[in-house]
Write an enzyme that holds these catalytic residues in place. Structure first.
Site, PDB file in Angstrom:
ATOM      1  N   SER A   7      56.448  22.693  18.981  1.00  0.00           N
ATOM      2  CA  SER A   7      55.643  22.058  17.933  1.00  0.00           C
ATOM      3  C   SER A   7      56.161  22.519  16.570  1.00  0.00           C
ATOM      4  CB  SER A   7      54.174  22.463  18.080  1.00  0.00           C
ATOM      5  OG  SER A   7      53.456  22.034  16.938  1.00  0.00           O
ATOM      6  N   HIS A  32      57.805  18.143  19.494  1.00  0.00           N
ATOM      7  CA  HIS A  32      56.416  17.732  19.262  1.00  0.00           C
ATOM      8  C   HIS A  32      56.150  17.747  17.762  1.00  0.00           C
ATOM      9  CE1 HIS A  32      52.141  17.350  20.454  1.00  0.00           C
ATOM     10  NE2 HIS A  32      51.883  18.139  19.441  1.00  0.00           N
ATOM     11  N   ASP A  34      53.381  17.172  14.929  1.00  0.00           N
ATOM     12  CA  ASP A  34      51.955  17.016  14.639  1.00  0.00           C
ATOM     13  C   ASP A  34      51.754  16.272  13.337  1.00  0.00           C
ATOM     14  OD1 ASP A  34      51.490  20.247  15.959  1.00  0.00           O
ATOM     15  OD2 ASP A  34      50.732  18.391  16.805  1.00  0.00           O
ATOM     16  N   MET A  36      48.711  15.155  10.762  1.00  0.00           N
ATOM     17  CA  MET A  36      47.304  15.434  10.494  1.00  0.00           C
ATOM     18  C   MET A  36      46.889  14.745   9.202  1.00  0.00           C
ATOM     19  SD  MET A  36      47.177  19.478  11.438  1.00  0.00           S
ATOM     20  CE  MET A  36      47.925  20.073  12.966  1.00  0.00           C
ATOM     21  N   HIS A  65      52.162  13.373  17.736  1.00  0.00           N
ATOM     22  CA  HIS A  65      50.740  13.609  18.048  1.00  0.00           C
ATOM     23  C   HIS A  65      49.919  13.256  16.807  1.00  0.00           C
ATOM     24  CE1 HIS A  65      47.559  16.997  18.941  1.00  0.00           C
ATOM     25  NE2 HIS A  65      47.038  15.785  19.047  1.00  0.00           N
ATOM     26  N   MET A  67      46.853  13.166  14.873  1.00  0.00           N
ATOM     27  CA  MET A  67      45.495  13.683  14.688  1.00  0.00           C
ATOM     28  C   MET A  67      44.935  12.977  13.454  1.00  0.00           C
ATOM     29  SD  MET A  67      46.338  17.636  15.640  1.00  0.00           S
ATOM     30  CE  MET A  67      48.098  17.384  15.414  1.00  0.00           C
ATOM     31  N   MET A 136      44.101  18.984  24.959  1.00  0.00           N
ATOM     32  CA  MET A 136      44.242  20.008  23.908  1.00  0.00           C
ATOM     33  C   MET A 136      43.693  21.332  24.415  1.00  0.00           C
ATOM     34  SD  MET A 136      45.771  18.796  21.288  1.00  0.00           S
ATOM     35  CE  MET A 136      45.481  20.139  20.150  1.00  0.00           C
ATOM     36  N   ASP A 170      48.435  21.650  24.642  1.00  0.00           N
ATOM     37  CA  ASP A 170      48.917  21.853  23.283  1.00  0.00           C
ATOM     38  C   ASP A 170      48.011  22.852  22.557  1.00  0.00           C
ATOM     39  OD1 ASP A 170      49.308  19.463  20.526  1.00  0.00           O
ATOM     40  OD2 ASP A 170      49.810  21.578  20.689  1.00  0.00           O
ATOM     41  N   GLY A 192      54.148  26.198  19.861  1.00  0.00           N
ATOM     42  CA  GLY A 192      54.603  26.342  18.474  1.00  0.00           C
ATOM     43  C   GLY A 192      54.927  27.799  18.208  1.00  0.00           C
TER      44      GLY A 192
HETATM   45  C1  DX5 Z   1      47.380  22.036  16.772  1.00  0.00           C
HETATM   46  C2  DX5 Z   1      48.702  21.393  17.141  1.00  0.00           C
HETATM   47  C3  DX5 Z   1      49.569  22.264  18.044  1.00  0.00           C
HETATM   48  C4  DX5 Z   1      49.984  23.576  17.445  1.00  0.00           C
HETATM   49  C5  DX5 Z   1      50.643  24.433  18.513  1.00  0.00           C
HETATM   50  O1  DX5 Z   1      46.501  21.043  16.319  1.00  0.00           O
HETATM   51  O2  DX5 Z   1      48.465  20.178  17.813  1.00  0.00           O
HETATM   52  O3  DX5 Z   1      50.751  21.523  18.363  1.00  0.00           O
HETATM   53  O4  DX5 Z   1      50.874  23.390  16.439  1.00  0.00           O
HETATM   54  O5  DX5 Z   1      49.949  25.591  18.534  1.00  0.00           O
HETATM   55  P1  DX5 Z   1      50.551  27.008  18.950  1.00  0.00           P
HETATM   56  O6  DX5 Z   1      51.231  27.561  17.736  1.00  0.00           O
HETATM   57  O7  DX5 Z   1      49.345  27.782  19.368  1.00  0.00           O
HETATM   58  O8  DX5 Z   1      51.531  26.784  20.079  1.00  0.00           O
HETATM   59 ZN    ZN Z   2      50.082  18.846  18.636  1.00  0.00          ZN
END
Ligand code: DX5
Ligand code: ZN
Length: 214
Positions: A7, A32, A34, A36, A65, A67, A136, A170, A192
């Site tokens: 991520s 991946h 993200d 947002m 992804h 969000m 999630m 995730d 991530g």
């Molecule tokens: C959170 C994201 C995840 C995040 C990964 O909303 O969707 O992809 O970046 O989290 P960690 O760093 O915990 O792997």
């Molecule tokens: Zn994500």
């Protein structure tokens, strides 16, 4: 064997290109990304331009992804930026079948994500329309959180309900909880912090592929 999707939310934002290359060289399977919107989650992250830039940087599948409260408003933009897979959240007010249909019409794979508190029943009606279900393992919005202990059972429940596609998790996934998740039916692990903060990403990826080789 698990697919590992780093991520980029946890990557160094000033060196995203090198970080993506590092992940590819380390043997990761997907990237991946993200997205947002500051409404669906209390954070902002990345843009279609970043997806397009990453597309130029790697041949790995881009797992985007969304969000977002209203993913439909920018869906075509993310698809033309080069997303191979687009995941929308089951909790939005939009028309899920219509959105999933648009993702497929663009030739991409479609995913549906559920937050930790959302029951699997919420996505059972869409099993046939989604190549992937994202369970999630943290409340979406931020990296570096602890894995929510309710979620492994949800992964098993998806399999017991007959879902045969990819199941992705995730948030909060690390080497020491990965195998447990795969034993419940996980096939894609988004990581991530555990990857980008790791001084030897390649060795970690190799160990995780090894430990989940069936
Ligand atoms: C959170 C994201 C995840 C995040 C990964 O909303 O969707 O992809 O970046 O989290 P960690 O760093 O915990 O792997
Ligand atoms: Zn994500």
């Amino acid at each position: 064997m698990i697919k590992i999707a780093p991520s980029i939310l946890a990557a160094d934002p000033l060196h995203l290109g090198e970080e993506v290359k590092r992940a590819e060289k380390a043997g990761c399977d997907w990237i991946h990304v993200d997205i947002m919107d500051g409404h669906f989650v209390p954070n902002l992250a990345f843009s279609p331009a970043v997806v397009a830039a990453i597309r130029r940087e790697t041949s790995l599948p881009l797992d985007v992804h969304l969000m977002m409260d209203d993913p439909g408003s920018m869906l075509d933009t993310f698809l033309s930026a080069g997303a191979d897979s687009v995941t929308i959240h089951a909790e939005i007010r939009g028309d899920l079948p219509e959105l999933l249909g648009r993702i497929h019409a663009a030739g991409a794979s479609a995913g549906i994500a559920i937050k930790p508190a959302t029951p699997v029943e919420r996505v059972i009606p869409y099993f046939e329309q989604a190549e992937m279900i994202l369970a999630m393992t943290v409340e979406p919005g931020f990296g570096g959180q602890q894995l929510d202990a309710r979620v492994p059972e949800k992964i098993s429940a998806l399999r017991q309900a007959g879902y045969t596609g990819e199941i992705e998790a995730d948030g909060g996934i690390r080497e020491d909880n990965l195998k447990f998740l795969t034993e419940h039916g996980l096939t894609v692990a988004v990581m991530g912090t555990a990857l980008f903060r790791n001084e030897d990403m390649e060795a970690a990826v190799r160990r995780m592929h090894e430990m989940t080789r069936n």
